[in-house]
Structure formats: structure tokens, C-alpha cells
Motif scaffolding. Sequence first.
Motif, short mmCIF file in Angstrom:
data_model
loop_
_atom_site.label_atom_id
_atom_site.label_comp_id
_atom_site.label_asym_id
_atom_site.label_seq_id
_atom_site.Cartn_x
_atom_site.Cartn_y
_atom_site.Cartn_z
N PHE A 244 5.12 7.09 0.75
CA PHE A 244 5.43 5.98 1.64
C PHE A 244 4.79 4.73 1.06
O PHE A 244 3.60 4.74 0.72
CB PHE A 244 4.85 6.25 3.04
N THR A 245 5.56 3.65 0.94
CA THR A 245 5.05 2.38 0.47
C THR A 245 5.34 1.33 1.54
O THR A 245 6.46 1.23 2.04
CB THR A 245 5.71 1.97 -0.86
N LEU A 246 4.29 0.59 1.89
CA LEU A 246 4.39 -0.37 2.98
C LEU A 246 4.07 -1.78 2.53
O LEU A 246 3.09 -2.01 1.80
CB LEU A 246 3.40 0.01 4.10
N SER A 247 4.89 -2.70 2.94
CA SER A 247 4.61 -4.13 2.84
C SER A 247 5.55 -4.82 3.82
O SER A 247 6.60 -4.27 4.16
CB SER A 247 4.79 -4.67 1.43
N HIS B 87 9.86 -1.75 11.84
CA HIS B 87 9.10 -2.01 10.61
C HIS B 87 9.27 -0.78 9.72
O HIS B 87 8.80 0.29 10.07
CB HIS B 87 7.62 -2.27 10.94
N HIS B 88 9.93 -0.94 8.60
CA HIS B 88 10.42 0.21 7.84
C HIS B 88 9.75 0.35 6.47
O HIS B 88 9.71 -0.61 5.71
CB HIS B 88 11.93 0.09 7.67
N PRO B 89 9.25 1.56 6.17
CA PRO B 89 8.62 1.80 4.87
C PRO B 89 9.67 2.08 3.79
O PRO B 89 10.81 2.43 4.09
CB PRO B 89 7.80 3.07 5.12
N ASP B 90 9.25 1.92 2.55
CA ASP B 90 10.03 2.45 1.43
C ASP B 90 9.57 3.90 1.28
O ASP B 90 8.37 4.19 1.35
CB ASP B 90 9.74 1.67 0.14
N ILE B 91 10.52 4.81 1.10
CA ILE B 91 10.20 6.24 1.06
C ILE B 91 10.82 6.84 -0.20
O ILE B 91 12.00 6.65 -0.47
CB ILE B 91 10.75 6.97 2.30
N ASP B 92 9.99 7.59 -0.93
CA ASP B 92 10.45 8.30 -2.13
C ASP B 92 10.16 9.78 -1.93
O ASP B 92 9.02 10.15 -1.62
CB ASP B 92 9.70 7.78 -3.36
N ILE C 151 0.85 -1.20 0.00
CA ILE C 151 0.00 0.00 0.00
C ILE C 151 0.88 1.25 0.00
O ILE C 151 2.01 1.22 0.49
CB ILE C 151 -0.98 0.02 1.19
N SER C 152 0.35 2.34 -0.57
CA SER C 152 1.12 3.57 -0.70
C SER C 152 0.25 4.79 -0.44
O SER C 152 -0.97 4.75 -0.67
CB SER C 152 1.70 3.72 -2.11
N ARG C 153 0.90 5.85 -0.02
CA ARG C 153 0.26 7.16 0.10
C ARG C 153 1.31 8.22 -0.22
O ARG C 153 2.45 8.14 0.26
CB ARG C 153 -0.28 7.39 1.50
N THR C 154 0.91 9.22 -1.00
CA THR C 154 1.77 10.36 -1.27
C THR C 154 1.22 11.56 -0.51
O THR C 154 0.04 11.87 -0.61
CB THR C 154 1.84 10.67 -2.78
#
Length: 95
Positions: free
Chosen positions: A69-72, A56-61, A28-31
Motif C-alpha cells: 500500500f502506498t499513500l499520498s 481517500h484511495h491508496p495505490d495498491i500493488d 509512505i508505503s507498507r508491504t
Amino acid sequence: MSPALLTETDLTQALTGLPGWTGSVAGISRTITAPSFIDGIDLVRRVAAAAESADHHPDIDIRWRKVTFTLSTHVSGGVTALDIALAEQIDRLAE
């Protein structure tokens, strides 16, 4: 033991309480558009501290004022309750 993956139904229900978040059982993602670049970086710093505490670490752009933020849960291969909890925390930090 890795956390249990959410079903499509569980994810759909969870996303109803997470405006702005989209995705699938894979992630899941949110900008979030910050008022300024510095505000976006500050948000990333606060999310990083929360993520470190939760281990627990998100991917961040980061693209200027836009932070995605992208989470899995990588060990589980998709979205788990850990991701929903972190999404809720990101939303609180972004307010």
C-alpha cells in the motif's frame, strides 16, 4: 482547499506509531505478507471499502501474497493527515 502537507518532523513522529511504514513527505508505503493469496485479496477488499468510505484511495500493488500500500494525497502533492489516518486503518485491518 487541499489538506496541509506534513513536515519532515511531523512525518517522522507519525511513523513512530506506524511500524512497517516507510517513506518520505512525498509518500509512505507498507508491504504486508498475507498467509495466502486469497487472504491478501480479502485484505485489499477490506481496505478498498474503508478507502471508499473515507474518499481517500491508496495505490495498491499485489504480488502473490505480498500486498504493498502506498499513500499520498495527490491533490496536496505529498503526505497529509489523511494518509496517516488511512495507514492506521490499514494496520487495523491487517491484524
